[in-house]
Design a protein around this motif. Structure first.
Motif, PDB file in Angstrom:
ATOM      1  N   MET A   1       3.095  -6.519   8.256  1.00 35.98           N
ATOM      2  CA  MET A   1       2.729  -5.200   7.729  1.00 35.98           C
ATOM      3  C   MET A   1       3.948  -4.528   7.099  1.00 35.98           C
ATOM      4  N   ASP A 113      11.372  -7.096   4.450  1.00 42.94           N
ATOM      5  CA  ASP A 113      10.042  -7.254   3.847  1.00 42.94           C
ATOM      6  C   ASP A 113      10.140  -7.913   2.483  1.00 42.94           C
ATOM      7  N   ILE A 118       6.590  -9.760   2.051  1.00 43.83           N
ATOM      8  CA  ILE A 118       5.648  -8.682   2.360  1.00 43.83           C
ATOM      9  C   ILE A 118       5.648  -7.693   1.202  1.00 43.83           C
ATOM     10  N   TYR A 151       0.146  -0.304  -3.805  1.00 46.01           N
ATOM     11  CA  TYR A 151      -0.555  -0.833  -2.634  1.00 46.01           C
ATOM     12  C   TYR A 151      -2.029  -0.484  -2.739  1.00 46.01           C
ATOM     13  N   GLU A 202       0.271  -0.036  10.301  1.00 46.35           N
ATOM     14  CA  GLU A 202      -1.021  -0.488  10.816  1.00 46.35           C
ATOM     15  C   GLU A 202      -2.010  -0.885   9.725  1.00 46.35           C
ATOM     16  N   LYS A 203      -1.923  -0.282   8.541  1.00 46.64           N
ATOM     17  CA  LYS A 203      -2.991  -0.429   7.549  1.00 46.64           C
ATOM     18  C   LYS A 203      -2.555  -0.981   6.193  1.00 46.64           C
ATOM     19  N   PRO A 205      -0.872  -4.166   4.699  1.00 44.71           N
ATOM     20  CA  PRO A 205      -0.318  -5.495   4.971  1.00 44.71           C
ATOM     21  C   PRO A 205       0.806  -5.886   4.035  1.00 44.71           C
ATOM     22  N   CYS A 206       0.819  -5.328   2.810  1.00 43.18           N
ATOM     23  CA  CYS A 206       1.864  -5.671   1.850  1.00 43.18           C
ATOM     24  C   CYS A 206       1.895  -4.624   0.756  1.00 43.18           C
ATOM     25  N   ASP A 386      -0.330 -12.326  -5.131  1.00 42.19           N
ATOM     26  CA  ASP A 386      -0.877 -12.950  -3.918  1.00 42.19           C
ATOM     27  C   ASP A 386      -0.863 -14.471  -4.006  1.00 42.19           C
TER      28      ASP A 386
END
Length: 411
Positions: A1, A113, A118, A151, A202-203, A205-206, A386
């Motif tokens: 995260m 990251d 990430i 994001y 928490e919400k 991811p990348c 991705d």
């Protein structure tokens, strides 16, 4: 995260913010920066383009330029133009251009990251451009250039940012000479700061680099060098970023001009295009491509409408891009431009300049043909990142751009 943190920004006094604010160092020449900074001792160009204060002809990558940047940054602190925030804060940065607004969160993001993907990339970086930023960061002990991240929207984060804007007065609010408005809020409430940090943990991811690959890579390399030398600093574990929700972003077209037709006559060139495109002359009025796989071409004072035929592209994240279709079927196969990053026969024109700039380049005789492309979408950028692939060079152009000097991260 995603790991983000608040930070103590080095920032200007309210009265001087508009005078300090400077366009990113890599979107204008030294000569243009010198003109824009003329008569303005507070301009951040004295830091980001410090060659403007050195004798004409000075090598912009010389040690003298980086030393001057450090000297000028310290001078702006000493004379009270810039000051350091007393406590770690987040900042909300809203830009408005032509009635369209986008609002991002200014923070520092984790170098770890970046190294662990990430923070996802979509471009290759060039060592010489990395070294320039490494030298600048090392000399000034500051990250003066912002990395533009994107994001996938998190409603809870959007809600916090929206509420803060309506409940609090901004610290900076001005319209730059180009008509773009810049508004910044300081988020200094501990509970709100902690809530934002936790929501990203928490919400989210990348995150995705939209603009600033070289600035990000350089920050990571400076960190690695400090660790190797046994001098790691906590602040160097992080780098300056502004993170925007995808729903608010738009990518402009990034167009191409070419100096010659690779020895072909106009008629022979058009005949070659017929194999892979439907080609229609549409007159003297420029018209942007309306959808994916459509192109506009300007040649010999005439605009042409091109549509890629079946079989000229694939459906994978890279093959479906119009920049790939143009590169493979026209620039490479017909015009002989194998590597657009190094070939001097090609130049790139950001969509912010409009199709009129393409006409100007060709009619001047400097270029012989120009191509306008349909913009890459945010989702295409995410899909490529991705997949671990990279886009062809000069695929995306983001506007409006963040200003340098308003929020600086010192290391």
């Amino acid at each position: 995260m995603a790991s983000i943190k608040p930070f103590e920004a080095l920032r200007p006094t309210v009265e001087l913010a508009a005078q300090v604010a400077a366009r990113p160092y890599d979107v204008l020449s030294s000569e243009e920066a010198k003109v824009e900074a003329n008569g303005n001792p507070h301009s951040f160009y004295h830091v980001s383009k410090s060659e403007i204060d050195l004798p004409e002809g000075t090598d912009v990558h010389s040690a003298a330029v980086y030393a001057k940047a450090a000297e000028n940054l310290q001078a702006l602190v000493n004379n009270g133009t810039l000051f350091k925030e007393a406590s770690a804060c987040y900042y909300i940065y809203k830009l408005v251009m032509h009635g369209r607004s986008q609002t991002g969160l200014v923070c520092v993001s984790s170098v770890e990251d970046y190294n662990n993907n990430i923070i996802k990339k979509h471009e290759f970086t060039r060592p010489e451009k990395e070294q320039d930023r490494i030298n600048h960061i090392t000399a000034t002990k500051a990250q003066t250039g912002n990395v533009f991240l994107a994001y996938n929207d998190v409603p809870e984060v959007n809600s916090i940012i929206d509420h803060w804007q309506t409940a609090h007065a901004p610290k900076y609010d001005f319209v730059a000479e180009d008509g773009i408005s810049h508004t910044i809020w300081v988020v200094n409430d501990a509970a709100t700061v902690n809530n934002i940090t936790q929501l990203f943990e928490e919400k989210v991811p990348c995150t995705y680099i939209a603009d600033g690959h070289h600035r990000a890579a350089s920050a990571a390399l400076v960190h690695a060098a400090l660790v190797k030398d046994g001098k790691p600093a906590e602040a160097a574990n992080w780098f300056l970023t502004t993170i925007f929700p995808a729903s608010q972003l738009a990518i402009l077209d990034y167009n191409r001009t070419v100096k010659d037709l690779n020895g072909l006559s106009k008629e022979a060139f058009l005949s070659q295009l017929d194999y892979t495109f439907t080609v229609e002359a549409v007159g003297h009025t420029p018209k942007k491509p309306a959808m994916l796989h459509e192109f506009s071409m300007y040649l010999d004072k005439t605009w042409y409408h091109l549509v890629a035929k079946e079989g000229t592209f694939t459906t994978d994240p890279i093959g479906v891009l119009d920049v790939t279709i143009l590169q493979n079927n026209v620039l490479d196969n017909i015009l002989g431009i194998k590597d657009p990053r190094t070939d001097k026969r090609i130049d790139f024109v950001g969509g912010i300049r409009g199709l009129e700039e393409l006409v100007k380049r060709v009619d001047s005789g400097d270029m012989q043909v120009a191509f306008a492309l349909y913009p890459v979408t945010i989702q295409q950028l995410f899909d490529i990142s991705d997949s671990g692939n990279v886009m062809p060079p000069k695929s995306t152009w983001f506007e409006p751009k963040l200003r340098d000097g308003l929020l600086t991260h010192t290391i």
